[in-house]
Design an enzyme around this catalytic site. Structure first.
Site, mmCIF file in Angstrom:
data_model
loop_
_atom_site.group_PDB
_atom_site.id
_atom_site.type_symbol
_atom_site.label_atom_id
_atom_site.label_comp_id
_atom_site.label_asym_id
_atom_site.label_seq_id
_atom_site.Cartn_x
_atom_site.Cartn_y
_atom_site.Cartn_z
ATOM 1 N N ASP A 416 0.826 -1.208 0.000
ATOM 2 C CA ASP A 416 0.000 0.000 0.000
ATOM 3 C C ASP A 416 0.860 1.258 0.000
ATOM 4 O OD1 ASP A 416 -2.724 1.193 0.396
ATOM 5 O OD2 ASP A 416 -1.772 1.949 2.214
ATOM 6 N N GLU A 469 1.084 -0.645 -5.160
ATOM 7 C CA GLU A 469 0.103 0.413 -5.407
ATOM 8 C C GLU A 469 0.917 1.710 -5.502
ATOM 9 O OE1 GLU A 469 -3.440 3.109 -3.590
ATOM 10 O OE2 GLU A 469 -1.808 2.320 -2.379
#
Length: 747
Positions: A416, A469
């Site tokens: 993330d 990401e």
């Protein structure tokens, strides 16, 4: 001083020795009382001294302490403040136990301070070098048998602490009697506590440099209490894995050359109220029915605030206790693997929350976070960023990535917020950040960390994939770490990267009314300009269906019929586009409302008693069939990262709102995908095709009646004509359905 009951014992010292007082001196007493003793084992326990063996115990609130060694029993002198001591005329230190009397109750226990350290030189060396790839096996709480005695060994890294003690249910949360020893320059504190078993709650009481104390959860706790409770739990796994066949073949086919269709799930709300074990009965069956190859779990690691969806982690080594135990989570992963489904999980190494019982200023000073407050404070989320330049912190995170893959058999980590790690000026105004040593904005420490993490995971865990990401155009996210690029950096070493550009552009195009789409045609074609610059995932994730962004079907223009038609056409385009697929739960059946973690997907839309159930079931059936056709068509995945696997037929038919392209497998077998994104029927629309295919047959049409469409389909094979089109010598004539995607393959 009390005498032993066996004064005639043969191991008494000789008459030449002069006995000394066994009592603890004032300095040691003071440090033990205030939790600042770095080596309690040198004082407490049993030690040879002139005149015999001195026994010393520190048991606050005890009325009496008696030493038991075989038939020998000796009550120690009460020295006040919880200290007890005695000198026994022995020539060697015996194995012994303590009888501790509390208000009339006698508690028999081993003496925790008679044991050698449980961590060896190799562990401490690797920790000091930041290279302990199985750090969770060294630090934390572990049930063990040490010097023939069962108990739990506790170890924690707290280099700035003046002292560390362990408190828990086993000592009624009074840490005073359980000071830990410092293991030299490693910064690690350690204590073996006999008799402490599985399920006991514990925390570390840390004396800060200023003398104040703080009670902290274990950073490497492998099990925690259910939030909002915050204690760590002594844990031992008893799960017996049944996924050996899955693991054995996981690395057989390179992931980039395999089907990869992901269903993203927020476990607490997928079916609200279900535990890990209940999810294990329902989730594999649903994902199998829908045909996805993988699930991606939003963060599973323990977190205090459910509204963060798990993206603000406090227990990096513990699956959230909200849904069950770590073994329960292993059971869920095991069942998914046995069903042939891969398990990815979101992993959050960018930052952590400021909770006073967790990692923030863990030992009284910045430790896990950067020492510079401007570098430590995350500007967007009110959290703290990790200090990626500190080798022990990097080790904590690299080992954590390995931990989930090795201990829980996770098949992939979606990392993330990578962009927030890579840039020193991420969301920071001028003057609120400091350039790197070369004057640039790149966070060199974060780059090194990500490279180390990826290299370590790929080396240790065959078949595992890491996914970034990363929302910028950073060069080389999926390039190997040893290959430098134009910027001079080696690649970050990820296996895949989320294609945020494709997602934003294509959703923007689809949100336009069809009459305006011809002016935005490039938003659907631009992705092919850079499609092979990285190895991409096409993500329609939870981030796109919350906070006012609307659900996927609600982004589409027009009435309800057109919204669904647009959605079906878009999904058909997405599944045919180069790159791997990811779809968030609820979007597979055209949920109209935004996702809420409070109640999860609107499953009631699929209730046969609901009037519009067929509309939602039609979209769900399309997704199921897309996955089935996708998995059985190598042209759609075998050459995802090879430009030779894609050919435009027409990428410039803006006035017609038509996109057509070929996907080709390793043998050159084609699949033709045609998307028509206008709400009209176009008859006899000519599409250029390869001349060596004698006939084409429709294998998927998002306008089919069973999906809720107008059923403009092609039931018969379509034969090419020798009339050129789109720069090709042959062409076929199709009736293009309204707002639809059609797939055709050689008959």
């Amino acid at each position: 001083m009390p005498a032993a009951r066996r004064p005639d014992a043969p191991d008494r010292p000789g008459p030449a020795e002069v006995a000394v007082s066994p009592a603890i001196d004032a300095g040691d007493r003071e440090r033990l009382l205030h939790g600042t003793h770095h080596d309690p084992h040198s004082v407490l326990g049993a030690h040879p001294v002139p005149g015999g063996v001195a026994f010393r115990a520190f048991r606050p609130y005890a009325q009496a302490v008696t030493v038991v060694a075989g038939e020998l029993r000796a009550e120690l002198h009460d020295d006040g403040d919880g200290f007890f001591s005695g000198l026994l005329p022995l020539t060697g230190v015996p194995a012994h136990r303590l009888l501790v009397t509390y208000d009339g109750t006698v508690h028999e226990t081993e003496d925790a301070y008679r044991f050698l350290p449980t961590l060896g030189e190799l562990d401490l060396h690797l920790i000091g070098e930041g290279r302990h790839e199985q750090l969770w096996r060294a630090l934390g709480a572990h049930l063990t048998t040490h010097q023939g005695v069962t108990g739990t060994r506790f170890a924690v890294w707290a280099p700035n602490a003046r002292g560390v003690r362990v408190a828990g249910t086993f000592n009624f949360w009074d840490a005073g009697a359980f000071p830990m020893r410092s293991l030299g320059s490693s910064g690690v504190w350690e204590l073996f506590v006999p008799g402490v078993g599985e399920g006991e709650l514990y925390k570390f009481e840390i004396t800060r440099p200023d003398g104040s104390r703080t009670l902290r959860a274990d950073p490497l706790a492998r099990r925690t209490e259910v939030p909002p409770a915050t204690s760590s739990i002594v844990h031992a796994s008893h799960h017996e894995w049944g996924d050996a066949q899955w693991l054995a073949r996981r690395a057989d086919t390179p992931l980039h050359e395999a089907p990869f269709s992901v269903y993203e799930v927020h476990l607490p709300s997928w079916r609200p109220g279900l535990t890990y074990r209940q999810l294990a009965e329902q989730l594999p069956a649903y994902v199998t029915e829908m045909g996805f190859t993988h699930v991606e779990l939003m963060p599973v690691a323990e977190h205090p605030f459910g509204g963060s969806w798990g993206y603000q982690v406090t227990g990096f080594y513990a699956p959230t206790a909200r849904l069950g135990t770590p073994d329960d989570f292993k059971y869920l992963v095991d069942r998914l693997h046995q069903a042939g489904i891969g398990v990815l999980m979101d992993w959050v190494p960018a930052h952590f929350p400021r909770d006073a019982w967790a990692l923030a200023e863990f030992d009284g000073r910045p430790l896990y976070e950067h020492h510079d407050p401007l570098r430590a404070a995350h500007p967007d989320w009110g959290t703290l960023e990790f200090d990626f330049g500190r080798r022990e912190v990097r080790n904590f995170l690299v080992a954590n990535a390995v931990y989930w893959c090795e201990e829980f058999h996770i098949d992939g980590l979606r990392v993330d917020a990578v962009a927030s790690m890579l840039y020193l000026d991420y969301s920071r105004e001028p003057g609120r950040w400091t350039p790197n040593e070369h004057g640039g904005r790149e966070n060199l420490d974060a780059v090194a960390f990500l490279q180390e993490m990826n290299a370590t995971v790929y080396r240790r865990c065959p078949g595992v994939v890491t996914i970034a990401e990363e929302s910028t155009a950073w060069d080389g996210v999926t390039r190997p770490t040893h290959q430098p690029g134009p910027s001079g950096f080696g690649g970050l070493g990820f296996g895949l990267k989320w294609n945020m550009g494709w997602m934003h552009d294509s959703l923007r195009y689809m949100s336009h009314e069809p009459v305006h789409r011809s002016y935005h045609h490039h938003e659907m074609t631009f992705s092919m300009v850079y499609a092979y610059s990285e190895n991409y995932v096409l993500p329609i994730s939870h981030d796109e269906v919350v906070h006012g962004k609307r659900s996927l079907v609600s982004k589409m223009p027009g009435d309800w019929w057109r919204q669904r038609a647009n959605l079906r056409a878009y999904l058909g385009f997405m599944w045919a586009h180069p790159g791997k697929q990811l779809l968030f739960m609820g979007q597979e059946f055209a949920q109209g409302a935004e996702w809420s973690e409070a109640h999860g997907p609107d499953w009631w839309l699929l209730d046969p008693s609901y009037g519009a159930e067929a509309d939602h079931r039609g979209v769900r059936d399309l997704v199921r069939d897309l996955n089935a056709r996708y998995r059985s068509t190598p042209a759609l995945w075998q050459r995802d990262t090879d430009p030779a696997g894609f050919q435009w037929v027409t990428g410039d038919a803006a006035d017609d709102n038509v996109l057509a392209f070929l996907r080709l497998d390793a043998e050159g077998n084609p699949l033709l995908a045609v998307s028509h994104l206008a709400p009209v029927v176009r008859h006899d629309y000519r599409i250029g095709v390869p001349e060596d295919v004698p006939a084409w047959v429709e294998v998927l049409n998002s306008d089919a009646g069973r999906y809720g469409g107008s059923d403009v389909v092609h039931p018969d094979a379509v034969k090419p004509e020798p009339q050129g089109a789109h720069g090709r010598p042959a062409s076929i004539r199709l009736t293009l359905p309204p707002l639809a995607t059609v797939w055709l393959r050689p008959a």
